[in-house]
Design an enzyme around this catalytic site. Structure first.
Site: not given
Length: 443
Positions: A67, A70, A131, A252
């Protein structure tokens, strides 16, 4: 008896010495290979202002990013908003696929109802804070029409941002096998991959180009109005969370079986911001404990130093010759200082290099009057005294280390009479020189 006792004592001393050597040598090797001893497959630390690399471990090893990818979706969404292609309040209708993906077990998601509308801002917050994978797909479709088109944009933008060692196959960072058969790119079991260097470059550009990303990333908990539920941020180093760390406000996390546990962090104290990346840590908690080690090192062992002061003059190049002026030379110096975040004790490892603007010089390397105080003559940059790469994440030309060099004073153009007399003087000087040489040749 005394003899045997001495022999036994000598043998015992040898055993102790060998034991000491066997315990010391591995530590020396470890210190040389990875001074921080980071328990992860790869890691990197940057100064967020200049992109200078302050620590790295396997920075170019290509690994799963899960993730953390992202961040690229965030970049493209923020870019689309800045370019007025979409707006925060724009409504997005949830289709059947996005709805089903939001309900898929074992995936990080905020539930999205088919046929219901959500704003871009709501979907962005679900993606950036919790997320949300389905929310990410919905945003990708909003920006590019389809996730397939969006993935093409991700790879294109990666190249534009100067990333190397990357490949995006979907917008969310999931393994393609988790996408319910809707694979936008790559094989059925592929995932997004990047190196730590590429991941850090993405984070560096994201924060630099769209600093507002921090406002969402630093939110410890998302309250989703549509269902009235609270969703925690997976960045457990934020204020009030289990691994709270002073100054952390992004960025993140990511985890899949393939990628392991990853974390791109950013922290700021007293105006100094750092970016760190940890890839394939051994556990969910380890990605935070190892990040703590890196950030502790950053705040305790590095600092911003003024490498060159304002009005610095390079040794041996403190002035330039001037033609057609009332004076025959002009002093030059740097317009501003150069400051840089460096490791403690490394301030003296840099040297100043003067680069003159050849367009402003004659073929003999002279300036032509008039010269005004403040005129840009060239620039000064820094180089390592030992010739090593100074290590900037996205600036191979060291633009962050350049400062203008300017004229320190005025040199007015001489009037016609003075120039004529100089010409005459020069002529007779040349004649006298020729005569003198001829006379000397007779003797």
């Amino acid at each position: 008896m005394n003899y045997y006792r001495k022999v036994l004592l000598f043998v015992a001393m040898l055993i102790v010495c060998f034991a000491s050597v066997s315990t010391v040598i591995p530590n020396v090797a470890k210190a040389e290979g990875d001074p921080l001893g980071i328990n992860a497959e790869a890691a990197i630390l940057l100064d967020a202002k200049t992109g200078k690399i302050l620590y790295q471990k396997n920075p170019d090893k290509v690994l799963g990013v899960a993730s953390m990818s992202k961040m690229m979706t965030e970049y493209l969404v923020l870019e689309a908003i800045h370019n007025k292609k979409i707006t925060w309040n724009q409504k997005v209708m949830i289709n059947e696929y996005v709805h089903k993906l939001s309900a898929a077990p074992d995936l990080s998601n905020v539930g999205l109802t088919q046929g219901e509308e959500y704003t871009v801002k709501e979907l962005y917050q679900a993606m950036a804070i919790f997320s949300g994978n389905a929310a990410t797909v919905a945003l990708a479709e909003t920006v590019a029409g389809t996730e397939k088109n969006f993935v093409a944009l991700m790879n294109k933008k990666a190249g534009e941002l100067g990333l190397k060692d990357y490949n995006f196959v979907n917008a969310s960072g999931l393994n393609n096998e988790s996408l319910l058969g809707n694979i936008p790119a790559g094989g059925p079991n592929e995932e997004n991959v990047m190196s730590a260097r590429a991941t850090a470059t993405l984070a560096y550009r994201l924060i630099k180009d769209y600093p507002e990303v921090i406002e969402t990333a630093k939110t410890p908990k998302l309250h989703f109005e549509k269902d009235g539920r609270d969703y925690p941020n997976f960045n457990w180093m934020l204020p009030g969370l289990i691994f709270e760390y002073k100054g952390v406000d992004g960025l993140k996390t990511g985890s899949t079986d393939f990628a392991g546990y990853c974390f791109t962090a950013t922290a700021e104290r007293n105006g100094q911001r750092f970016i760190s990346v940890v890839m394939k840590a051994s556990s969910k908690d380890a990605r935070f404990t190892e990040t703590r080690k890196i950030l502790d090192y950053a705040f305790n062992n590095t600092g911003e130093e003024q490498i060159l002061p304002k009005h610095y003059q390079v040794k041996g190049q403190k002035s330039l010759p001037v033609v057609k002026g009332k004076g025959d030379k002009v002093k030059i110096y740097t317009k501003d200082p150069i400051s840089l975040v460096v490791k403690n004790g490394e301030k003296e490892n840099y040297k100043a290099v003067l680069v003159l603007d050849k367009k402003k010089l004659t073929k003999d390397g002279e300036l032509t009057a008039p010269v005004k105080k403040g005129d840009k003559i060239g620039y000064v940059t820094l180089e390592s005294k030992n010739g090593e790469d100074l290590g900037f994440i996205a600036d191979k030309n060291n633009k962050n280390l350049k400062v203008d060099v300017i004229a320190a004073e005025n040199v007015e153009k001489a009037n016609g009479f003075v120039l004529m007399m100089r010409g005459i003087g020069g002529f007779f000087g040349d004649v006298w020189g020729s005569v003198s040489s001829a006379v000397k040749g007779l003797f």
